[in-house]
Design an enzyme around this catalytic site. Structure first.
Site, mmCIF file in Angstrom:
data_model
loop_
_atom_site.group_PDB
_atom_site.id
_atom_site.type_symbol
_atom_site.label_atom_id
_atom_site.label_comp_id
_atom_site.label_asym_id
_atom_site.label_seq_id
_atom_site.Cartn_x
_atom_site.Cartn_y
_atom_site.Cartn_z
ATOM 1 C CG HIS A 168 -1.813 1.172 1.341
ATOM 2 N ND1 HIS A 168 -3.119 1.164 0.906
ATOM 3 C CD2 HIS A 168 -1.599 2.428 1.807
ATOM 4 C CE1 HIS A 168 -3.665 2.352 1.109
ATOM 5 N NE2 HIS A 168 -2.756 3.137 1.660
ATOM 6 C CD GLU A 169 1.514 3.718 3.678
ATOM 7 O OE1 GLU A 169 1.693 4.737 3.000
ATOM 8 O OE2 GLU A 169 0.506 3.557 4.399
ATOM 9 C CG HIS A 172 0.241 5.960 -0.888
ATOM 10 N ND1 HIS A 172 -0.845 6.307 -1.654
ATOM 11 C CD2 HIS A 172 -0.260 5.579 0.321
ATOM 12 C CE1 HIS A 172 -1.955 6.133 -0.939
ATOM 13 N NE2 HIS A 172 -1.638 5.686 0.243
ATOM 14 C CG HIS A 178 -6.022 6.117 -0.226
ATOM 15 N ND1 HIS A 178 -5.974 7.208 0.611
ATOM 16 C CD2 HIS A 178 -5.114 5.231 0.267
ATOM 17 C CE1 HIS A 178 -5.087 6.995 1.561
ATOM 18 N NE2 HIS A 178 -4.536 5.815 1.377
ATOM 19 C CB CYS A 203 -7.687 -3.651 -8.422
ATOM 20 S SG CYS A 203 -7.375 -1.973 -8.972
ATOM 21 C CB CYS A 206 -3.873 -0.294 -8.600
ATOM 22 S SG CYS A 206 -5.114 0.892 -8.045
HETATM 23 ZN ZN LIG Z 1 -2.758 5.187 2.035
HETATM 24 ZN ZN LIG Z 2 -6.856 -0.397 -7.309
#
Ligand SMILES: [Zn+2]
Ligand SMILES: [Zn+2]
Length: 339
Positions: A168-169, A172, A178, A203, A206
């Site tokens: 996740h990070e 970024h 997000h 997904c 992304c």
């Molecule tokens: Zn975040």
């Molecule tokens: Zn996504």
């Protein structure tokens, strides 16, 4: 007494000419050297570092998670003492202010890392929230992840939580925002229960973005561009200029990178520098339509004697190169109407 104004355009040409006079190969966007091509294919470097007493196995797990899913190189570097975060500790809350922490870590980051991910066992927070698992800067490409709330008696559960946060990070730091979708690791998970329910992978949408970004971030000159942006955001244009000149000197650039340098200087209010960079760009690459448009916009915004006419000439040149560019045509008509 006014400070003498150094022309970035002149400096860039001085560097460029010096390269040519030294008999070194002058970089050409259309004829990249073998080394440039090889460099361009090197995936971006992610450095993972522990801050304080985070086990080395956690840092290695973070690298493995990234390597399994992204086109990157990843290295675990030496841990830093917790003292580097000292001035970010909120004594009343007994937590680290993650925003302040990121700024401290940015100043002390690995020089060769395009992306840096720091792991700490301290609890961290962001103003307005009781805690956060992690925080990243999309522009500085640096993230801090706290392992303090991830502990579990089951090592697999712990590994899964850490992997999700790293992905996740890490997303970024690649510039992704997000994406609140059940099947995406870029969704927001504000609690441990929610994190346990989250997927470990992005997904399809992304993932596609991450693949494209990895290629973009592998461009020669990207590291210097990112650093220059960071310096400009921190009001240090002199150091940003040095980086730009060093990049041209090393021949580690392409027209798109130069263009983005120009945009970065323009956005930070360094308009003369931006004009110098765009001029250098269109002299080196006369067919770079975006360069002509950006130069036209910067000249128009400056509005000194002769700038208006020069701006029109650059918009016209851009339209010769890309006749279908209707917004530029409309802008040019408007300028002509306004005289
Ligand atoms: Zn975040
Ligand atoms: Zn996504």
């Amino acid at each position: 007494m006014p400070r003498p104004r150094l022309s970035i355009h002149g400096l860039l040409w001085t560097v460029f000419t010096a390269i040519a006079l030294c008999g070194l190969s002058v970089p050409s966007p259309s004829r990249a050297s073998d080394e440039e091509v090889r460099d361009a294919r090197r995936p971006p470097l992610v450095v993972v570092r522990a801050v304080g007493s985070v086990p080395g196995s956690d840092a290695r797990m973070a690298c493995r998670s990234l390597l399994a899913q992204l086109q990157v190189r990843c290295e675990v570097r030496e841990a830093r003492p917790l003292e580097v975060l000292a001035s970010a500790i909120d004594q009343e809350r007994g937590q680290v202010d993650a925003r302040k922490g990121l700024e401290l870590l940015f100043r002390d980051r690995a020089a060769d890392a395009l992306i840096e991910i720091d792991l700490t066992d301290q609890d961290i927070f962001e103003p307005g929230k009781p805690f956060v698992f992690g925080l990243a800067s999309l522009s500085d490409r640096i993230a801090i992840i706290s392992t303090s709330r991830l502990r579990s008696a089951d090592p697999d559960v712990y590994a899964s939580r850490l992997t999700k946060l790293v992905m996740h990070e890490g997303g970024h730091t690649f510039g992704l925002h997000h994406h609140d979708h059940d099947d995406c690791v870029m969704r927001r998970d504000p609690s441990v229960a929610s994190l346990d329910d989250a997927p470990t992978t992005p997904c399809d949408r992304c993932r596609g973005k991450l693949t494209r970004r990895a290629k973009t971030l592998a461009r020669p000159g990207q590291l210097a561009l990112d650093r220059a942006r960071g310096l400009l955001a921190r009001r240090d244009p002199d150091s940003a200029r040095q980086l730009l000149l060093g990049t041209v000197w090393a021949g580690e650039y392409s027209p798109p990178i130069l263009h983005e340098f120009g945009i970065a200087f323009a956005k930070s209010g360094q308009r003369d520098d931006a004009i110098g960079i765009f001029q250098f760009l269109v002299e080196e690459s006369p067919d770079h339509a975006r360069g002509h448009v950006s130069l036209g916009m910067a000249l128009q915004a400056r509005g000194e004697d002769g700038d208006h006419a020069k701006a029109i000439a650059h918009f016209e040149r851009a339209l010769e190169l890309r006749p279908e560019w209707t917004t530029v045509a409309a802008h040019l008509n408007q300028m002509r109407r306004n005289g």
